[in-house]
Design a protein around this motif. Structure first.
Motif, PDB file in Angstrom:
ATOM      1  N   LYS A  24      46.054  44.908  47.382  1.00  0.00           N
ATOM      2  CA  LYS A  24      45.289  43.741  46.303  1.00  0.00           C
ATOM      3  C   LYS A  24      44.422  44.551  45.252  1.00  0.00           C
ATOM      4  O   LYS A  24      44.410  43.739  44.229  1.00  0.00           O
ATOM      5  CB  LYS A  24      44.164  43.218  47.230  1.00  0.00           C
ATOM      6  CG  LYS A  24      44.798  42.527  48.451  1.00  0.00           C
ATOM      7  CD  LYS A  24      43.683  42.008  49.354  1.00  0.00           C
ATOM      8  CE  LYS A  24      44.155  41.242  50.559  1.00  0.00           C
ATOM      9  NZ  LYS A  24      43.286  40.671  51.439  1.00  0.00           N
ATOM     10  N   GLN A  25      44.707  45.891  45.230  1.00  0.00           N
ATOM     11  CA  GLN A  25      44.008  46.573  43.954  1.00  0.00           C
ATOM     12  C   GLN A  25      45.026  47.720  43.729  1.00  0.00           C
ATOM     13  O   GLN A  25      45.527  48.430  44.704  1.00  0.00           O
ATOM     14  CB  GLN A  25      42.739  47.121  44.257  1.00  0.00           C
ATOM     15  CG  GLN A  25      41.820  45.951  44.161  1.00  0.00           C
ATOM     16  CD  GLN A  25      40.293  46.534  44.637  1.00  0.00           C
ATOM     17  OE1 GLN A  25      39.963  47.749  45.282  1.00  0.00           O
ATOM     18  NE2 GLN A  25      39.097  45.789  44.406  1.00  0.00           N
ATOM     19  N   LYS A  76      45.096  51.492  41.091  1.00  0.00           N
ATOM     20  CA  LYS A  76      44.963  52.237  40.122  1.00  0.00           C
ATOM     21  C   LYS A  76      46.007  53.041  39.400  1.00  0.00           C
ATOM     22  O   LYS A  76      46.822  53.662  40.343  1.00  0.00           O
ATOM     23  CB  LYS A  76      43.847  53.100  40.181  1.00  0.00           C
ATOM     24  CG  LYS A  76      42.515  52.237  40.186  1.00  0.00           C
ATOM     25  CD  LYS A  76      41.294  53.335  40.488  1.00  0.00           C
ATOM     26  CE  LYS A  76      39.685  52.476  40.640  1.00  0.00           C
ATOM     27  NZ  LYS A  76      38.939  53.440  40.828  1.00  0.00           N
ATOM     28  N   GLN A  90      44.247  49.716  35.613  1.00  0.00           N
ATOM     29  CA  GLN A  90      43.510  49.432  37.090  1.00  0.00           C
ATOM     30  C   GLN A  90      43.827  47.673  36.817  1.00  0.00           C
ATOM     31  O   GLN A  90      43.668  47.013  35.761  1.00  0.00           O
ATOM     32  CB  GLN A  90      42.099  49.445  37.057  1.00  0.00           C
ATOM     33  CG  GLN A  90      41.391  48.885  38.371  1.00  0.00           C
ATOM     34  CD  GLN A  90      40.094  49.525  38.682  1.00  0.00           C
ATOM     35  OE1 GLN A  90      39.322  50.318  38.122  1.00  0.00           O
ATOM     36  NE2 GLN A  90      39.474  48.903  39.673  1.00  0.00           N
ATOM     37  N   SER A  91      44.143  47.204  38.091  1.00  0.00           N
ATOM     38  CA  SER A  91      44.266  45.712  38.325  1.00  0.00           C
ATOM     39  C   SER A  91      43.812  45.333  39.546  1.00  0.00           C
ATOM     40  O   SER A  91      44.137  45.891  40.579  1.00  0.00           O
ATOM     41  CB  SER A  91      45.821  45.211  38.018  1.00  0.00           C
ATOM     42  OG  SER A  91      45.848  43.743  38.081  1.00  0.00           O
ATOM     43  N   ASP A  92      42.971  44.235  39.530  1.00  0.00           N
ATOM     44  CA  ASP A  92      42.596  43.828  40.920  1.00  0.00           C
ATOM     45  C   ASP A  92      42.966  42.199  41.223  1.00  0.00           C
ATOM     46  O   ASP A  92      43.687  41.515  40.299  1.00  0.00           O
ATOM     47  CB  ASP A  92      40.959  43.837  40.813  1.00  0.00           C
ATOM     48  CG  ASP A  92      40.193  44.907  40.520  1.00  0.00           C
ATOM     49  OD1 ASP A  92      40.882  46.022  40.876  1.00  0.00           O
ATOM     50  OD2 ASP A  92      39.311  44.837  39.637  1.00  0.00           O
ATOM     51  N   ASN A  93      42.822  42.083  42.413  1.00  0.00           N
ATOM     52  CA  ASN A  93      43.228  40.589  42.977  1.00  0.00           C
ATOM     53  C   ASN A  93      44.630  40.383  42.790  1.00  0.00           C
ATOM     54  O   ASN A  93      45.172  39.314  42.200  1.00  0.00           O
ATOM     55  CB  ASN A  93      42.343  39.484  42.137  1.00  0.00           C
ATOM     56  CG  ASN A  93      40.887  39.653  42.604  1.00  0.00           C
ATOM     57  OD1 ASN A  93      40.380  39.889  43.761  1.00  0.00           O
ATOM     58  ND2 ASN A  93      40.183  39.648  41.497  1.00  0.00           N
ATOM     59  N   ILE A  94      45.563  41.383  43.037  1.00  0.00           N
ATOM     60  CA  ILE A  94      46.991  41.284  42.974  1.00  0.00           C
ATOM     61  C   ILE A  94      47.715  40.940  44.107  1.00  0.00           C
ATOM     62  O   ILE A  94      47.006  41.268  45.129  1.00  0.00           O
ATOM     63  CB  ILE A  94      47.704  42.581  42.114  1.00  0.00           C
ATOM     64  CG1 ILE A  94      47.560  43.747  43.172  1.00  0.00           C
ATOM     65  CG2 ILE A  94      46.725  43.018  40.912  1.00  0.00           C
ATOM     66  CD1 ILE A  94      48.100  44.892  42.753  1.00  0.00           C
ATOM     67  N   GLY A 116      46.640  52.498  45.589  1.00  0.00           N
ATOM     68  CA  GLY A 116      46.582  50.915  45.995  1.00  0.00           C
ATOM     69  C   GLY A 116      45.776  50.635  47.262  1.00  0.00           C
ATOM     70  O   GLY A 116      45.771  51.594  48.151  1.00  0.00           O
ATOM     71  N   SER A 129      43.063  47.693  49.565  1.00  0.00           N
ATOM     72  CA  SER A 129      42.504  46.534  49.736  1.00  0.00           C
ATOM     73  C   SER A 129      41.136  46.403  49.100  1.00  0.00           C
ATOM     74  O   SER A 129      40.599  45.471  48.455  1.00  0.00           O
ATOM     75  CB  SER A 129      42.316  46.150  51.298  1.00  0.00           C
ATOM     76  OG  SER A 129      41.489  46.964  51.975  1.00  0.00           O
ATOM     77  N   ASP A 130      40.361  47.553  49.000  1.00  0.00           N
ATOM     78  CA  ASP A 130      39.099  47.824  48.510  1.00  0.00           C
ATOM     79  C   ASP A 130      38.914  49.351  48.124  1.00  0.00           C
ATOM     80  O   ASP A 130      38.323  50.072  48.718  1.00  0.00           O
ATOM     81  CB  ASP A 130      37.996  47.262  49.475  1.00  0.00           C
ATOM     82  CG  ASP A 130      36.629  47.438  48.752  1.00  0.00           C
ATOM     83  OD1 ASP A 130      36.508  47.628  47.494  1.00  0.00           O
ATOM     84  OD2 ASP A 130      35.782  47.099  49.372  1.00  0.00           O
ATOM     85  N   SER A 171      37.240  50.569  46.109  1.00  0.00           N
ATOM     86  CA  SER A 171      35.560  51.135  45.869  1.00  0.00           C
ATOM     87  C   SER A 171      35.082  51.782  47.113  1.00  0.00           C
ATOM     88  O   SER A 171      33.827  52.249  46.803  1.00  0.00           O
ATOM     89  CB  SER A 171      34.881  49.751  45.461  1.00  0.00           C
ATOM     90  OG  SER A 171      34.620  48.918  46.773  1.00  0.00           O
TER      91      SER A 171
END
Length: 319
Positions: free
Chosen positions: A57-58, A60, A75-79, A103, A105-106, A108
Motif C-alpha cells: 500500500k506504500q 519508496k 514515495q507514494s502512499d495509499n496505492i 514496499g 503495508s506500513d 513507518s
C-alpha cells in the motif's frame, strides 16, 4: 464573429488534448512532459506469472547514479498495485541509473537510514525493524524489496513527450509462522521464542549486521493444545535460527532446535521440501510430544509436521 472564435478555440483545445506535445503547435517541444514511471509486481522464483500483492500500500523508490550515489527518492502512499498501476514521476537526468524500491503495508514501522541526495551512497543505506531491546513482542508489518534493471537516459531535447518505464519485481522479506504444540503438561505454563539476527537489511535486500534478539508471542492454551503465531523477518538456511519451548513454571527449556535447518528445511526423512524460503512465507509447524515409557519418565517421542508434509520423528528428554 465571436461565436466562430469560440468554436475555433474549442477545436484547438480538442486538438491539444488528442495530439499532445507532438502537435505542430509546440515547435520546440520544450513544454512537453518527460520522466519515468514505475510499476510493481511480484514473481517469485517458483511462480510462472506475475502477482500484485494487496499488502503493498506504500512504496519508496530510491534512484542512484553510476557511482551509486543517491540522486532522488520518490514515495507514494495509499496505492493499490496492479497490471495497470503506474507511479508517474518527472525524473529526467542524463546518465545511467539504478533503482531500489521498498514496499509494504506500513513502512513507518521500519527505520530507514537518514540520507542526503547527492551525498549518500547505496552501501550506506539500511532498513531496520524498529525494536528497542533484545526482545521483540510485536509483529513486523509486511515488507517487500525490489531492484530494477539499470536505465540509461539520453538527451531528449526535441523529442516531445517521453516516459521510460522501470519495473520492480518485489520480493517479500517477512514470514508468518504458526506453531501448534500437543502433549505437554496441562498443569504447567509455557513460552515459545524464535531467536535470530535478521532485523537489518542493506539495499541489495541482503542481511546486514545486527545483534541477536528474541521474537516473543503470546501462547494460547486449550487443554494440552498450545498455539502461538509469529511474524518474523527473512529466513535463510545456515543462520542458526533458534526455536525454543520453555516451561515457565519450572524455568527449564523443554525443547530447542534450529527452526530452519532442522525443521522447516529438514531433508533427512522426506527429502527435498516442496516449498522454498524464497517463494513461500507461511509455515504451519505442528509439534506433538508423546510419552515413551520404554525409555523412562522424562523420555518422550516427538513428531513434527511442517505444512502438512515434512514429518520428523525424534526422541527428546523433557525435564
Amino acid at each position: 464573429m465571436r461565436r466562430k472564435l469560440n468554436i475555433l478555440l474549442i477545436l484547438i483545445g480538442m486538438l491539444l488534448f488528442t495530439t499532445g506535445c507532438e502537435s505542430l503547435l509546440y515547435d520546440d517541444l520544450k513544454d512537453c512532459p518527460q520522466g519515468v514511471y514505475f510499476s510493481f509486481y511480484r514473481q517469485s522464483p517458483c511462480a510462472s506469472g506475475r502477482e500484485y500483492p494487496e499488502e503493498i500500500k506504500q512504496v519508496k523508490v530510491f534512484v542512484f547514479d553510476e557511482n551509486e550515489v543517491l540522486v532522488e527518492m520518490f514515495q507514494s502512499d495509499n496505492i493499490k498495485i496492479s497490471a495497470d498501476y503506474r507511479l508517474m514521476t518527472s525524473f529526467y537526468r542524463i546518465g545511467t541509473f539504478t533503482f531500489v524500491a521498498w514496499g509494504g503495508s506500513d513502512l513507518s514501522t521500519y527505520d530507514f537510514t537518514p540520507f542526503k541526495k547527492g551525498g549518500t551512497k547505496k552501501n550506506e543505506l539500511l532498513v531496520a525493524l524498529q525494536r528497542q531491546s533484545s526482545e521483540y513482542t510485536g509483529k513486523p508489518t509486511v515488507i517487500y524489496w525490489g531492484e530494477a534493471d539499470p536505465l540509461t537516459i539520453e538527451d531528449r531535447t526535441g523529442k516531445g513527450t517521453v516516459f521510460d518505464e522501470v519495473e520492480f519485481n518485489m520480493q517479500e522479506l517477512t514470514n508468518r509462522i504458526r506453531i501448534t504444540i500437543h502433549g505437554l503438561s496441562e498443569s504447567d505454563d509455557y513460552s515459545v521464542s524464535i531467536t535470530d539476527n535478521n532485523g537489518v537489511y542493506d539495499f541489495n535486500g541482503d542481511f546486514a549486521e545486527d545483534s541477536r534478539f528474541d521474537y516473543l508471542s503470546t501462547v494460547s492454551r486449550n487443554g494440552k493444545l498450545l498455539k502461538t503465531d509469529f511474524v518474523v523477518m527473512k529466513l535463510a538456511e545456515g543462520r542458526n535460527v533458534r526455536l525454543a519451548i520453555t516451561n515457565t513454571t519450572t524455568g527449564k527449556v523443554v525443547y530447542e532446535v534450529n527452526m530452519v535447518d532442522d525443521l522447516i528445511m529438514y531433508r533427512g526423512d522426506s527429502g527435498e521440501p516442496p516449498y522454498k524460503l524464497e517463494c513461500d512465507h507461511d509455515f504451519n509447524i505442528v509439534i506433538v510430544f508423546q510419552e515413551n515409557p520404554e525409555k523412562g519418565e522424562n523420555y518422550m517421542l516427538m513428531k513434527v509436521v511442517v505444512n502438512d508434509w515434512n514429518v520428523i520423528k525424534r526422541e527428546v528428554i523433557v525435564e
